[in-house]
Design a protein around this motif. Structure first.
Motif, PDB file in Angstrom:
ATOM      1  N   ARG A  40       0.842  -1.208   0.000  1.00  0.00           N
ATOM      2  CA  ARG A  40       0.000   0.000   0.000  1.00  0.00           C
ATOM      3  C   ARG A  40       0.872   1.251   0.000  1.00  0.00           C
ATOM      4  NH1 ARG A  40      -2.456   3.274   4.899  1.00  0.00           N
ATOM      5  NH2 ARG A  40      -3.390   4.917   3.678  1.00  0.00           N
ATOM      6  N   THR A  41       1.834   1.319   0.912  1.00  0.00           N
ATOM      7  CA  THR A  41       2.710   2.485   0.985  1.00  0.00           C
ATOM      8  C   THR A  41       3.542   2.622  -0.293  1.00  0.00           C
ATOM      9  OG1 THR A  41       2.785   2.370   3.389  1.00  0.00           O
ATOM     10  CG2 THR A  41       4.567   3.575   2.311  1.00  0.00           C
ATOM     11  N   GLU A  42       4.015   1.501  -0.817  1.00  0.00           N
ATOM     12  CA  GLU A  42       4.828   1.566  -2.028  1.00  0.00           C
ATOM     13  C   GLU A  42       4.011   2.085  -3.213  1.00  0.00           C
ATOM     14  OE1 GLU A  42       7.374  -1.653  -2.954  1.00  0.00           O
ATOM     15  OE2 GLU A  42       8.312  -1.597  -0.977  1.00  0.00           O
ATOM     16  N   ILE A  43       2.785   1.622  -3.346  1.00  0.00           N
ATOM     17  CA  ILE A  43       1.928   2.109  -4.437  1.00  0.00           C
ATOM     18  C   ILE A  43       1.587   3.573  -4.212  1.00  0.00           C
ATOM     19  CG2 ILE A  43      -0.360   1.894  -5.511  1.00  0.00           C
ATOM     20  CD1 ILE A  43      -0.050  -1.183  -4.992  1.00  0.00           C
ATOM     21  N   LYS A  80       5.173   5.394  -4.827  1.00  0.00           N
ATOM     22  CA  LYS A  80       5.925   5.170  -6.064  1.00  0.00           C
ATOM     23  C   LYS A  80       5.068   4.659  -7.213  1.00  0.00           C
ATOM     24  CE  LYS A  80       9.572   3.116  -3.258  1.00  0.00           C
ATOM     25  NZ  LYS A  80      10.453   1.946  -3.198  1.00  0.00           N
ATOM     26  N   GLY A  81       3.766   4.634  -7.021  1.00  0.00           N
ATOM     27  CA  GLY A  81       2.863   4.018  -7.987  1.00  0.00           C
ATOM     28  C   GLY A  81       2.796   4.668  -9.352  1.00  0.00           C
ATOM     29  N   GLU A  82       3.220   5.919  -9.467  1.00  0.00           N
ATOM     30  CA  GLU A  82       3.201   6.576 -10.782  1.00  0.00           C
ATOM     31  C   GLU A  82       4.209   5.921 -11.720  1.00  0.00           C
ATOM     32  OE1 GLU A  82       3.909   8.589  -7.935  1.00  0.00           O
ATOM     33  OE2 GLU A  82       1.767   8.930  -7.638  1.00  0.00           O
ATOM     34  N   VAL A 141       4.999   2.765 -12.636  1.00  0.00           N
ATOM     35  CA  VAL A 141       4.510   1.385 -12.595  1.00  0.00           C
ATOM     36  C   VAL A 141       5.624   0.392 -12.913  1.00  0.00           C
ATOM     37  CG1 VAL A 141       2.907  -0.240 -13.686  1.00  0.00           C
ATOM     38  CG2 VAL A 141       2.135   2.063 -13.107  1.00  0.00           C
ATOM     39  N   GLU A 142       6.327   0.605 -14.013  1.00  0.00           N
ATOM     40  CA  GLU A 142       7.362  -0.348 -14.421  1.00  0.00           C
ATOM     41  C   GLU A 142       8.526  -0.388 -13.431  1.00  0.00           C
ATOM     42  OE1 GLU A 142       7.221  -2.733 -16.695  1.00  0.00           O
ATOM     43  OE2 GLU A 142       5.204  -2.064 -17.185  1.00  0.00           O
ATOM     44  N   GLY A 143       8.891   0.766 -12.889  1.00  0.00           N
ATOM     45  CA  GLY A 143       9.962   0.803 -11.907  1.00  0.00           C
ATOM     46  C   GLY A 143       9.597   0.052 -10.637  1.00  0.00           C
ATOM     47  N   LEU A 144       8.373   0.250 -10.169  1.00  0.00           N
ATOM     48  CA  LEU A 144       7.918  -0.433  -8.960  1.00  0.00           C
ATOM     49  C   LEU A 144       7.812  -1.937  -9.216  1.00  0.00           C
ATOM     50  CD1 LEU A 144       7.134  -0.201  -6.044  1.00  0.00           C
ATOM     51  CD2 LEU A 144       4.808   0.400  -6.750  1.00  0.00           C
ATOM     52  N   TRP A 145       7.289  -2.320 -10.379  1.00  0.00           N
ATOM     53  CA  TRP A 145       7.194  -3.739 -10.720  1.00  0.00           C
ATOM     54  C   TRP A 145       8.592  -4.375 -10.725  1.00  0.00           C
ATOM     55  CZ3 TRP A 145       3.488  -7.263 -10.853  1.00  0.00           C
ATOM     56  CH2 TRP A 145       3.740  -8.471 -11.496  1.00  0.00           C
ATOM     57  N   ALA A 146       9.560  -3.676 -11.317  1.00  0.00           N
ATOM     58  CA  ALA A 146      10.942  -4.189 -11.353  1.00  0.00           C
ATOM     59  C   ALA A 146      11.495  -4.371  -9.943  1.00  0.00           C
ATOM     60  CB  ALA A 146      11.830  -3.267 -12.180  1.00  0.00           C
ATOM     61  N   GLU A 147      11.208  -3.428  -9.060  1.00  0.00           N
ATOM     62  CA  GLU A 147      11.648  -3.561  -7.664  1.00  0.00           C
ATOM     63  C   GLU A 147      11.049  -4.799  -7.027  1.00  0.00           C
ATOM     64  OE1 GLU A 147      11.138  -0.207  -5.006  1.00  0.00           O
ATOM     65  OE2 GLU A 147      11.630   1.202  -6.614  1.00  0.00           O
ATOM     66  N   TRP A 148       9.755  -5.002  -7.247  1.00  0.00           N
ATOM     67  CA  TRP A 148       9.077  -6.169  -6.663  1.00  0.00           C
ATOM     68  C   TRP A 148       9.649  -7.462  -7.217  1.00  0.00           C
ATOM     69  CZ3 TRP A 148       3.229  -4.509  -7.116  1.00  0.00           C
ATOM     70  CH2 TRP A 148       2.991  -3.464  -6.223  1.00  0.00           C
TER      71      TRP A 148
END
Length: 149
Positions: free
Chosen positions: A127-130, A133-135, A137-144
């Protein structure tokens, strides 16, 4: 095979019943703990919906399951259909709701855990990450994805 949801039937917007084990096989799963009566939930849900719509364009392997803390089935279904995205939910009254809250140590809502199809936590506080950093999307997905062992 998502054994942690063995025997659970999920529902989608159209009211279709989907066996969780089949529907979630090979997926990265967001467990979204929320409720219609919760103001912070109602503030976060549109952000999550927008994030989900973007991420599904390039990552169809991502799924969200709404784990409701609503007080009755009518509130759950109304909140889901009117405010949430094209994902699924665990029907009201399922014993699995409380067991998931305990398993993933959900003390307050809204909360979101990212898990693999074995139920192992990839991201504890999605929740906090989205939210933060949710704008990207691809960067957050890569982190995950870098967290998957």
């Amino acid at each position: 095979m998502p054994q942690f949801l063995k025997g659970v039937t999920l529902e989608n917007r159209e009211g279709d019943e989907l066996p969780a084990e089949e529907h979630l096989k090979g997926k990265i799963i967001g467990l979204y703990f929320s409720a219609s009566w919760c103001p912070p939930c109602r503030a976060f849900t549109p952000k999550l919906k927008e994030f989900f719509e973007e991420i599904k364009k390039t990552h169809p392997e991502f799924e969200i399951i709404f784990v409701s803390r609503d007080r009755n089935s009518s509130d759950l279904v109304t909140y889901f259909k009117e405010h949430q995205g094209e994902w699924t939910y665990i029907p009201f009254g399922s014993d699995k709701i409380m067991s998931l809250m305990q398993k993933y140590e959900v003390k307050t809502i809204p909360a979101m855990r990212i898990v693999n199809d074995q139920g192992e936590v990839i991201v504890q506080d999605a929740r906090t990450e989205i939210q933060n950093k949710g704008e990207n999307v691809e960067g957050l997905w890569a982190e995950w994805m870098a967290l998957i062992k």
